[in-house]
Design an enzyme around this catalytic site. Structure first.
Site, PDB file in Angstrom:
ATOM      1  N   ALA A 120      41.951  40.807  47.466  1.00 20.66           N
ATOM      2  CA  ALA A 120      41.536  39.629  48.217  1.00 20.66           C
ATOM      3  C   ALA A 120      40.030  39.606  48.483  1.00 20.66           C
ATOM      4  CB  ALA A 120      42.305  39.540  49.530  1.00 20.66           C
TER       5      ALA A 120
ATOM      6  N   ARG B  33      29.153  40.453  44.936  1.00 18.21           N
ATOM      7  CA  ARG B  33      28.059  41.148  44.248  1.00 18.21           C
ATOM      8  C   ARG B  33      28.110  41.006  42.723  1.00 18.21           C
ATOM      9  NH1 ARG B  33      27.563  47.035  46.201  1.00 18.21           N
ATOM     10  NH2 ARG B  33      29.672  46.873  46.991  1.00 18.21           N
TER      11      ARG B  33
ATOM     12  N   GLN C  42      46.351  36.594  51.501  1.00 13.67           N
ATOM     13  CA  GLN C  42      45.682  36.989  52.739  1.00 13.67           C
ATOM     14  C   GLN C  42      44.682  35.879  53.032  1.00 13.67           C
ATOM     15  OE1 GLN C  42      42.947  40.280  52.489  1.00 13.67           O
ATOM     16  NE2 GLN C  42      43.128  40.767  54.673  1.00 13.67           N
TER      17      GLN C  42
ATOM     18  N   ASN D   7      37.007  59.025  49.995  1.00 11.07           N
ATOM     19  CA  ASN D   7      38.265  58.283  49.864  1.00 11.07           C
ATOM     20  C   ASN D   7      38.171  57.317  48.687  1.00 11.07           C
ATOM     21  OD1 ASN D   7      40.683  56.973  50.335  1.00 11.07           O
ATOM     22  ND2 ASN D   7      39.785  55.570  51.843  1.00 11.07           N
TER      23      ASN D   7
ATOM     24  N   ARG E 218      39.360  34.884   6.876  1.00 12.48           N
ATOM     25  CA  ARG E 218      39.770  34.051   8.005  1.00 12.48           C
ATOM     26  C   ARG E 218      41.279  33.973   8.095  1.00 12.48           C
ATOM     27  NH1 ARG E 218      36.959  28.761   6.754  1.00 12.48           N
ATOM     28  NH2 ARG E 218      38.136  28.097   8.591  1.00 12.48           N
TER      29      ARG E 218
ATOM     30  N   LYS F  88      40.257  31.715   3.252  1.00  9.32           N
ATOM     31  CA  LYS F  88      41.004  31.150   4.390  1.00  9.32           C
ATOM     32  C   LYS F  88      42.375  30.720   3.920  1.00  9.32           C
ATOM     33  CE  LYS F  88      41.969  27.358   5.391  1.00  9.32           C
ATOM     34  NZ  LYS F  88      42.092  25.904   5.423  1.00  9.32           N
TER      35      LYS F  88
ATOM     36  N   ASN G 284      39.080  21.986  -1.154  1.00  6.54           N
ATOM     37  CA  ASN G 284      40.460  21.871  -0.650  1.00  6.54           C
ATOM     38  C   ASN G 284      40.624  20.787   0.393  1.00  6.54           C
ATOM     39  OD1 ASN G 284      38.814  23.581   0.976  1.00  6.54           O
ATOM     40  ND2 ASN G 284      40.624  24.230   2.116  1.00  6.54           N
TER      41      ASN G 284
HETATM   42  C1  UD1 Z   1      37.399  51.009  51.163  1.00  9.55           C
HETATM   43  C2  UD1 Z   1      37.877  52.134  52.097  1.00  9.55           C
HETATM   44  C3  UD1 Z   1      36.960  53.331  51.905  1.00  9.55           C
HETATM   45  C4  UD1 Z   1      36.947  53.746  50.450  1.00  9.55           C
HETATM   46  C5  UD1 Z   1      36.528  52.576  49.571  1.00  9.55           C
HETATM   47  C6  UD1 Z   1      36.628  52.935  48.137  1.00  9.55           C
HETATM   48  C7  UD1 Z   1      38.762  50.940  54.010  1.00  9.55           C
HETATM   49  C8  UD1 Z   1      38.536  50.568  55.423  1.00  9.55           C
HETATM   50  N1  UD1 Z   1      37.820  51.664  53.441  1.00  9.55           N
HETATM   51  O1  UD1 Z   1      36.128  50.628  51.635  1.00  9.55           O
HETATM   52  O2  UD1 Z   1      37.400  54.404  52.696  1.00  9.55           O
HETATM   53  O3  UD1 Z   1      36.089  54.823  50.282  1.00  9.55           O
HETATM   54  O4  UD1 Z   1      37.389  51.444  49.812  1.00  9.55           O
HETATM   55  O5  UD1 Z   1      36.272  51.838  47.332  1.00  9.55           O
HETATM   56  O6  UD1 Z   1      39.786  50.603  53.463  1.00  9.55           O
HETATM   57  N2  UD1 Z   1      40.461  43.889  50.363  1.00  9.55           N
HETATM   58  C9  UD1 Z   1      41.392  42.906  50.654  1.00  9.55           C
HETATM   59  N3  UD1 Z   1      41.354  42.284  51.850  1.00  9.55           N
HETATM   60  C10 UD1 Z   1      40.433  42.586  52.793  1.00  9.55           C
HETATM   61  C11 UD1 Z   1      39.495  43.591  52.524  1.00  9.55           C
HETATM   62  C12 UD1 Z   1      39.529  44.232  51.300  1.00  9.55           C
HETATM   63  O7  UD1 Z   1      42.236  42.616  49.812  1.00  9.55           O
HETATM   64  O8  UD1 Z   1      40.470  41.970  53.868  1.00  9.55           O
HETATM   65  C13 UD1 Z   1      40.515  44.566  49.072  1.00  9.55           C
HETATM   66  C14 UD1 Z   1      39.266  44.300  48.227  1.00  9.55           C
HETATM   67  O9  UD1 Z   1      39.509  43.254  47.320  1.00  9.55           O
HETATM   68  C15 UD1 Z   1      39.074  45.606  47.499  1.00  9.55           C
HETATM   69  C16 UD1 Z   1      39.720  46.649  48.396  1.00  9.55           C
HETATM   70  O10 UD1 Z   1      40.537  45.959  49.309  1.00  9.55           O
HETATM   71  O11 UD1 Z   1      39.789  45.619  46.275  1.00  9.55           O
HETATM   72  C17 UD1 Z   1      38.683  47.486  49.123  1.00  9.55           C
HETATM   73  O12 UD1 Z   1      37.957  46.667  49.960  1.00  9.55           O
HETATM   74  P1  UD1 Z   1      36.429  46.890  50.276  1.00  9.55           P
HETATM   75  O13 UD1 Z   1      35.966  45.880  51.236  1.00  9.55           O
HETATM   76  O14 UD1 Z   1      35.679  47.025  49.014  1.00  9.55           O
HETATM   77  O15 UD1 Z   1      36.517  48.282  51.040  1.00  9.55           O
HETATM   78  P2  UD1 Z   1      35.348  49.269  51.252  1.00  9.55           P
HETATM   79  O16 UD1 Z   1      34.599  48.857  52.434  1.00  9.55           O
HETATM   80  O17 UD1 Z   1      34.609  49.476  49.997  1.00  9.55           O
END
Ligand code: UD1
Ligand code: CA
Length: 450
Positions: A10, A15, A72, A169, A332, A350, A385
């Site tokens: 979500a 970026r 979400q 993590n 082709r 072709k 052709n």
């Molecule tokens: C998260 C972890 C962090 C980890 C990192 C690795 C948390 C709080 N932190 O941080 O510990 O090291 O990922 O990449 O989880 N997403 C949703 N809904 C939301 C927010 C996020 O679907 O409301 C999804 C995003 O699309 C993404 C993933 O969750 O695929 C991670 O979200 P992101 O905001 O990138 O988390 P980080 O702050 O990077």
């Protein structure tokens, strides 16, 4: 024990600076999200759950029936994202594997290790961690003196001491389902970003005296999350290297893996050599002992054994054993080179078949044509052709000899062993063994018409 895979997607992907949603950017010839879906399919027969943001219509259209969608509506953090899934999943599985759609390099093997460790765990959580010198803003894994995991410290709230930790993590976890669903709504709001952090569940479990396990990834590149197009290119390189290494280990020579691009569904036989700057794409199969490239693009083709393709472009074509193309050939859609057929410089085929051992050496175009065995197509031969509205067929018999620069005005047949003279313009059928020569073009001026 039933396992369901939940994929978080979500996030906005701002970026990437793109109109295209992040998870639809192509990676290894497929939209990024397809990698996570393939991994999910390999791990469990249950349909994956995909958490998407509002307006993710393009993602829904691409994924179609391959996942169950949960929306979400507000982006309130990873904990909030998982909470949205509770209604769909509570009571329906024993284990819940959670990962992110922007982590397409996670392997099935690694996630399987994660799930296996959770099956053995008396506590409710096993997570995937990695060791890395560059923390990339990831959450830090905090352990006690005995080495047991006690919490994940998010960068925004971590102390300087916690920030120095290099175990990170990855954001892939396996949860005991019942525990997850009874706790996910209790995650507190984390103030600095006003988000609900999924990672807070670790501290909550530990506070209940439950064990949190961590599996450390052998290869940190698996956990490369994609946030920018720089990361996308890095991931592309990792995927490319994995695929190329797999083929090299099964007996394919890849002269320069850095410039060889093989998509996931391609297959290649033993002792085939792939030369630099070669792209093998789509549903392509290549036999044994072939030489492919350099500078070649092959898309959705079937290539037999002992074939050669040099600096050419092949699309939806078939080459039987020992056929060869190039340099600078273009096969082709619907082109077929039968066994031992040869198409040389600047040929284009072709919807046409070159029969066994037939040759077409230089500067020719055949469209909608059928060429018999051992026929020879002289330099510069063209099938005319297309009459402006319809395509017509040309048939050239076995052993025919088509003189240089012949125009075959279709529909037309040239018989077996027949010959055409250089520069002939063939507008009528030529019987077996006959010779056609000359140019029938006659000019009718406008005044004669009247
Ligand atoms: C998260 C972890 C962090 C980890 C990192 C690795 C948390 C709080 N932190 O941080 O510990 O090291 O990922 O990449 O989880 N997403 C949703 N809904 C939301 C927010 C996020 O679907 O409301 C999804 C995003 O699309 C993404 C993933 O969750 O695929 C991670 O979200 P992101 O905001 O990138 O988390 P980080 O702050 O990077
Ligand atoms: Ca992230």
């Amino acid at each position: 024990m039933k396992l369901v895979f939940v994929i978080l997607a979500a996030g906005q992907g701002t970026r990437m600076k793109s109109d295209l949603p992040k998870v639809l950017h192509p990676l290894g010839g497929q939209p990024m999200i397809v990698h996570a879906l393939n991994t999910a399919r390999a791990l469990t027969s249950a349909k994956p759950i995909l958490v998407v943001g509002r307006g993710a219509q393009a993602v829904r259209e691409t994924v179609g029936d391959d996942a169950t969608f949960v929306e979400q509506a507000e982006r309130l953090g990873t904990g909030h994202a998982v909470l949205q899934v509770r209604g769909a999943l509570q009571g329906r599985s024993d284990l819940v594997l959670i990962s992110c759609a922007d982590m397409p390099l996670l392997t099935v093997e690694t996630l399987r290790r994660l799930v296996e460790r959770q099956r053995q765990n008396s506590g409710p959580i096993t997570m995937l961690t990695m060791m890395a010198d560059d923390p990339r803003g990831f959450g830090r894994i905090i352990r006690d003196e005995s080495g047991a995991v006690v919490k994940i410290a998010e960068e925004a709230v971590a102390t300087p001491e916690q920030l120095s930790v290099r175990e990170l993590n990855t954001a892939a976890y396996c949860f005991a389902a019942d525990w997850l669903w009874s706790h996910v709504a209790q995650i507190p709001l984390s103030l600095p970003k006003q988000e609900y952090y999924l990672t807070d569940l670790v501290e909550m479990a530990v506070a209940e005296g439950l064990r949190v396990e961590a599996v450390i990834a052998d290869d940190a590149t698996e956990a490369l999350g994609i946030n920018t197009r720089v990361h996308l290119a890095e991931a592309e390189r990792v995927l490319r290297r994995r695929i190329n290494e797999r083929w090299m280990l099964t007996g394919v020579t890849i002269v320069d893996p850095d410039t060889t691009y093989i998509e996931p569904d391609v297959t290649i036989g033993q002792d085939t050599v792939v030369w630099p700057n070669t792209h093998l794409r789509g549903q392509t199969t290549i036999g044994e002992r072939c030489h492919i490239g350099p500078n070649t693009i092959v898309v959705d083709c079937r290539i037999g054994d002992r074939c050669r393709v040099l600096a050419s472009v092949l699309e939806s074509a078939v080459m039987e054993d020992e056929a060869d193309v190039g340099p600078f050939g273009h096969l082709r859609k619907g082109a077929r080179l039968c066994k031992g057929a040869h198409m040389g410089n600047f040929g284009e085929l072709k919807n046409s078949t070159l029969g066994p051992g037939a040759k077409m050496g230089h500067f020719s175009y055949l469209g909608d044509a059928e060429v018999g065995a051992e026929a020879n197509i002289g330099a510069g031969t063209i099938t005319c052709n297309y009459d402006g509205t319809r395509k017509h067929k040309t048939v050239i018999g076995a052993g025919a000899f088509i003189g240089s620069d012949t125009m075959l005005v279709a529909p037309v047949r040239v018989g077996k062993r027949a010959k055409t003279g250089a520069g002939a313009v063939v507008t009528r059928d030529v019987p077996d063994d006959a010779l056609a020569y000359g140019v029938p073009a006659q000019v009718r001026s406008k005044s004669n018409d009247e």
